[in-house]
Design an enzyme around this catalytic site. Structure first.
Site, PDB file in Angstrom:
ATOM      1  N   ARG A   6      29.981  24.343  15.889  1.00 43.86           N
ATOM      2  CA  ARG A   6      29.719  25.492  15.022  1.00 43.86           C
ATOM      3  C   ARG A   6      29.509  26.736  15.850  1.00 43.86           C
ATOM      4  O   ARG A   6      29.070  26.659  16.990  1.00 43.86           O
ATOM      5  CB  ARG A   6      28.396  25.304  14.255  1.00 43.86           C
ATOM      6  CG  ARG A   6      28.384  24.288  13.192  1.00 43.86           C
ATOM      7  CD  ARG A   6      26.979  24.233  12.603  1.00 43.86           C
ATOM      8  NE  ARG A   6      26.790  25.250  11.586  1.00 43.86           N
ATOM      9  CZ  ARG A   6      27.209  25.122  10.336  1.00 43.86           C
ATOM     10  NH1 ARG A   6      27.840  24.038   9.960  1.00 43.86           N
ATOM     11  NH2 ARG A   6      26.997  26.079   9.467  1.00 43.86           N
ATOM     12  N   LYS A   8      23.954  29.565   4.358  1.00 44.61           N
ATOM     13  CA  LYS A   8      24.181  30.212   3.062  1.00 44.61           C
ATOM     14  C   LYS A   8      22.915  30.185   2.218  1.00 44.61           C
ATOM     15  O   LYS A   8      22.655  31.109   1.463  1.00 44.61           O
ATOM     16  CB  LYS A   8      25.290  29.482   2.307  1.00 44.61           C
ATOM     17  CG  LYS A   8      26.679  29.893   2.726  1.00 44.61           C
ATOM     18  CD  LYS A   8      27.692  29.283   1.758  1.00 44.61           C
ATOM     19  CE  LYS A   8      28.870  28.706   2.491  1.00 44.61           C
ATOM     20  NZ  LYS A   8      29.632  27.752   1.697  1.00 44.61           N
ATOM     21  N   GLU A  20      33.193  25.826   0.387  1.00 40.42           N
ATOM     22  CA  GLU A  20      32.600  25.552  -0.909  1.00 40.42           C
ATOM     23  C   GLU A  20      32.221  26.906  -1.518  1.00 40.42           C
ATOM     24  O   GLU A  20      31.556  27.707  -0.860  1.00 40.42           O
ATOM     25  CB  GLU A  20      31.342  24.683  -0.754  1.00 40.42           C
ATOM     26  CG  GLU A  20      30.796  24.319  -2.108  1.00 40.42           C
ATOM     27  CD  GLU A  20      29.546  23.455  -2.063  1.00 40.42           C
ATOM     28  OE1 GLU A  20      29.127  23.005  -0.994  1.00 40.42           O
ATOM     29  OE2 GLU A  20      29.000  23.255  -3.164  1.00 40.42           O
TER      30      GLU A  20
HETATM   31  P1  ATP Z   1      26.416  26.638   5.194  1.00 40.24           P
HETATM   32  O1  ATP Z   1      25.906  25.456   5.976  1.00 40.24           O
HETATM   33  O2  ATP Z   1      26.031  27.969   5.735  1.00 40.24           O
HETATM   34  O3  ATP Z   1      26.198  26.511   3.721  1.00 40.24           O
HETATM   35  P2  ATP Z   1      28.907  25.339   5.081  1.00 40.24           P
HETATM   36  O4  ATP Z   1      29.312  24.709   6.328  1.00 40.24           O
HETATM   37  O5  ATP Z   1      28.305  24.455   4.052  1.00 40.24           O
HETATM   38  O6  ATP Z   1      27.992  26.596   5.406  1.00 40.24           O
HETATM   39  P3  ATP Z   1      31.460  25.536   3.873  1.00 40.24           P
HETATM   40  O7  ATP Z   1      31.869  26.417   2.766  1.00 40.24           O
HETATM   41  O8  ATP Z   1      31.367  24.081   3.628  1.00 40.24           O
HETATM   42  O9  ATP Z   1      30.093  26.120   4.406  1.00 40.24           O
HETATM   43  O10 ATP Z   1      32.350  25.795   5.156  1.00 40.24           O
HETATM   44  C1  ATP Z   1      33.756  25.861   5.128  1.00 40.24           C
HETATM   45  C2  ATP Z   1      34.286  25.559   6.503  1.00 40.24           C
HETATM   46  O11 ATP Z   1      33.731  26.465   7.457  1.00 40.24           O
HETATM   47  C3  ATP Z   1      33.878  24.158   6.945  1.00 40.24           C
HETATM   48  O12 ATP Z   1      35.006  23.536   7.515  1.00 40.24           O
HETATM   49  C4  ATP Z   1      32.815  24.389   7.965  1.00 40.24           C
HETATM   50  O13 ATP Z   1      32.824  23.381   8.925  1.00 40.24           O
HETATM   51  C5  ATP Z   1      33.192  25.767   8.543  1.00 40.24           C
HETATM   52  N1  ATP Z   1      31.991  26.452   9.038  1.00 40.24           N
HETATM   53  C6  ATP Z   1      30.866  26.737   8.351  1.00 40.24           C
HETATM   54  N2  ATP Z   1      29.949  27.318   9.138  1.00 40.24           N
HETATM   55  C7  ATP Z   1      30.517  27.411  10.375  1.00 40.24           C
HETATM   56  C8  ATP Z   1      30.081  27.916  11.643  1.00 40.24           C
HETATM   57  N3  ATP Z   1      28.874  28.440  11.788  1.00 40.24           N
HETATM   58  N4  ATP Z   1      30.933  27.847  12.677  1.00 40.24           N
HETATM   59  C9  ATP Z   1      32.161  27.333  12.530  1.00 40.24           C
HETATM   60  N5  ATP Z   1      32.644  26.839  11.381  1.00 40.24           N
HETATM   61  C10 ATP Z   1      31.837  26.870  10.308  1.00 40.24           C
HETATM   62 MG    MG Z   2      29.542  22.629   3.876  1.00 40.52          MG
END
Ligand code: ATP
Ligand code: MG
Length: 574
Positions: A281, A291, A38
């Site tokens: 994760r 984020k 995102e």
């Molecule tokens: P945050 O929770 O920090 O805002 P997010 O998961 O909402 O991060 P996205 O942009 O939705 O961020 O993530 C894109 C992809 O990266 C998703 O498929 C998510 O599952 C993966 N991802 C995000 N954080 C991690 C992590 N710590 N380890 C592995 N994969 C991750």
């Molecule tokens: Mg997300």
């Protein structure tokens, strides 16, 4: 330096096993994955794990991987993030098959929802957000059905069209799936599919005032792109029944008319049924990785922007000096499983050291300088010595290092009153000057209590080719010619937090209270000329000190700036 991936264990995690079986059984002729960020912030090291998995699997199995921006929440998104995310994915060493945006699919989502309404699977609900919460129930109690749940198809269609036309204010109504208010899985209790938001979108401008909810948009986005294996993190496990519900009820593969708006825009119809698979994760200690918190640190000036070299963002890690290969190695070492675990920060540093040790040319640099004069060399004496760039890799060649009568040495390599076990220079003592020979400290010049200069003699017989070249002394120190050395700004970075779990709030303290005040120290040192003249983003090992990179933005040969990537050894382990 960035291309070779160092040796890593064979990849045989549970996801790769599934992919292998699906190819062997003929379930899929080719695999298609996607990385779906995102654009509401910069990518961090956790995303690197997902990128290496999504793109890595496609690469290994001859498939394709799309980069898809899941841009369904316009209030938090920004074109800057869209640009930087693309740069980061490429920097990590991956290239997408197609660049897509969930917002490319808004018309398809809309048509899909009209189909759900016609099937009796969705309804327009007039409950407020607060009322929806009250009706939802809890983990132990079933929810109650919305009083608007049994509107006729015609009424729902009419209202949904009026939602789209902008007739209602934000929050007045939602479109909800009609699933099961008594489900043990709260995600299935008539979740929202669309909400009203009169907000401009970074990609679609003011074309829409209703926006799809993440679960529906994500599931249908995968179906539209013909994603075979939709890999995501474990927190989405409970959403999988909803994911499957959306995919199955809409059935894009069986309804080409829903894909027509995309085909009209020139997209191929690749609709198929995707399968979601969850993995754990990445969590690293000494970091915060959400984020939301990273954004707060940027906004509150706790760090110097998203790309601060201490940030766990890919921009920060890049500027700090880690290589893409070391991050790919790290992703492999961490591995893929369903077990959530906390990885020690030293594992990341170990991967960076391993890659840099193998590939970074060596240089001489003095970080906190002390003048040393070799009194038995003539005034104006100068030599140009040949030094190999790497002790174990001859292919990296050699360079010329100027040597002269006056040198800079590291202040901490001299001790007037040596602590026990000190092996370096002391008054009257001897030490080897790296690549030159053995010197003896004859005189210590002081101003008050401060040592300002050492006067020493060099034993000519210990120089290369001399008759005492093999004579042993306990210590070896490095140096830079004072006449030729180039002054450099050296930024010594360390971990941003002082505690392993800054994310855990305790005693009224939050991560803000655990910022390491010594995480950034700037000193003025001296480097040999070939280090100063390097291009931005060139990595070196400064012998005996650590790994350094010329700063991506601030370095210039006339004003060299080096960032410390990592020390030679782990200084944090007890
Ligand atoms: P945050 O929770 O920090 O805002 P997010 O998961 O909402 O991060 P996205 O942009 O939705 O961020 O993530 C894109 C992809 O990266 C998703 O498929 C998510 O599952 C993966 N991802 C995000 N954080 C991690 C992590 N710590 N380890 C592995 N994969 C991750
Ligand atoms: Mg997300």
């Amino acid at each position: 330096m960035t291309d070779a991936t160092p040796a890593a264990p064979e990849r045989n995690d549970f996801i790769r096993q599934i992919v292998r079986e699906d190819l062997a059984s003929g379930k899929h002729a080719a695999i298609q994955t996607r990385f779906p960020p995102e654009p509401n912030g910069y990518l961090h090291i956790g995303h690197a794990k997902a990128i290496c998995l999504d793109f890595g699997i496609a690469q290994e199995f001859g498939g394709r991987c799309n980069l898809r921006f899941d841009d369904t929440n316009p209030a938090k998104e920004d074109p800057e993030y869209v640009q930087v995310i693309q740069e980061d994915v490429r920097w990590l060493g991956f290239e997408w098959n197609e660049l897509r945006h969930a917002s490319d699919y808004f018309e398809v989502y809309y048509l899909a929802c009209e189909k759900l309404i016609r099937q009796g699977d969705a309804f327009v609900c007039d409950l407020s957000a607060e009322e929806v919460r009250a009706y939802r129930g809890t983990l132990t109690e079933p929810g109650r059905e919305s009083p608007w749940r049994n509107r006729s198809v015609e009424e729902n269609l009419g209202l949904f069209r009026r939602l789209r036309a902008g007739e209602f204010p934000d929050g007045a109504r939602t479109l909800r799936a009609k699933i099961d208010m008594a489900s043990g899985n709260i995600n299935l209790r008539d979740p929202a599919l669309y909400r009203i938001k009169h907000v401009e979108h970074q990609n679609t401008g003011d074309a829409w005032c209703i926006y799809p909810m993440y679960d529906m948009a994500h599931a249908l986005g995968d179906a539209i792109e013909g994603i075979t294996h939709s890999l995501c993190t474990l927190e989405f496990e409970d959403h999988r029944p909803l994911y499957d519900w959306c995919v199955d009820k809409v059935d894009l593969a069986g309804h080409p008319e829903l894909m027509a708006p995309l085909v009209a825009k020139g997209f191929p119809n690749t609709a198929a049924k995707p399968r979601q698979i969850e993995f754990s994760r990445l969590n690293l200690n000494y970091l915060v990785m959400s984020k939301r918190k990273l954004l707060a640190m940027v906004n509150d000036g706790l760090v110097d922007g998203w790309g601060d070299p201490r940030m766990p963002t890919l921009q920060g890690i890049r500027r700090r000096g880690a290589t893409p290969a070391s991050l790919r190695l790290f992703a492999e070492r961490v591995g893929i499983s369903k077990q959530n675990s906390l990885i020690d920060y030293s594992v990341l540093e170990g991967c960076i050291r391993e890659d840099l040790d193998a590939h970074a040319p060596r240089r001489l640099a003095v970080i906190e300088p002390l003048k040393l004069v070799l009194t038995n060399l003539p005034e104006g004496h100068e030599e140009f010595l040949e030094f190999p760039n790497h002790p174990k890799d001859e292919s990296l060649g050699a360079r010329t290092v100027p040597f002269a009568r006056e040198l800079w040495i590291e202040r901490e390599d001299f001790a007037e009153v040596p602590p026990k076990g000190f092996k370096r220079l002391v008054p009257g003592g001897e030490v080897r000057l790296r690549g030159v020979g053995i010197l003896r400290c004859e005189e210590v010049v002081k101003e008050g209590d401060t040592v300002v200069e050492l006067r020493a003699t060099l034993d000519p017989d210990t120089r290369p080719g001399g008759r005492a070249v093999d004579r042993k002394v306990k210590g070896t120190i490095h140096w830079v010619s004072a006449k030729h050395g180039v002054p450099a700004e050296i930024r010594l970075y360390d971990r941003l937090f002082t505690v392993p779990d800054p994310d855990v709030d305790s005693d009224g303290k939050t991560y803000r209270d655990f910022i390491n005040p010594d995480s950034r120290r700037v000193v003025q040192g001296y480097v040999e000329p070939t280090a100063a003249g390097a291009e931005p983003e060139t990595r070196f090992q400064f012998e005996r000190s650590g790994y350094f990179i010329t700063d991506r933005y601030d370095h210039a040969p006339a004003h060299p700036v080096f960032n410390r990537v990592v020390t030679l050894r782990d200084t944090w382990s007890a």
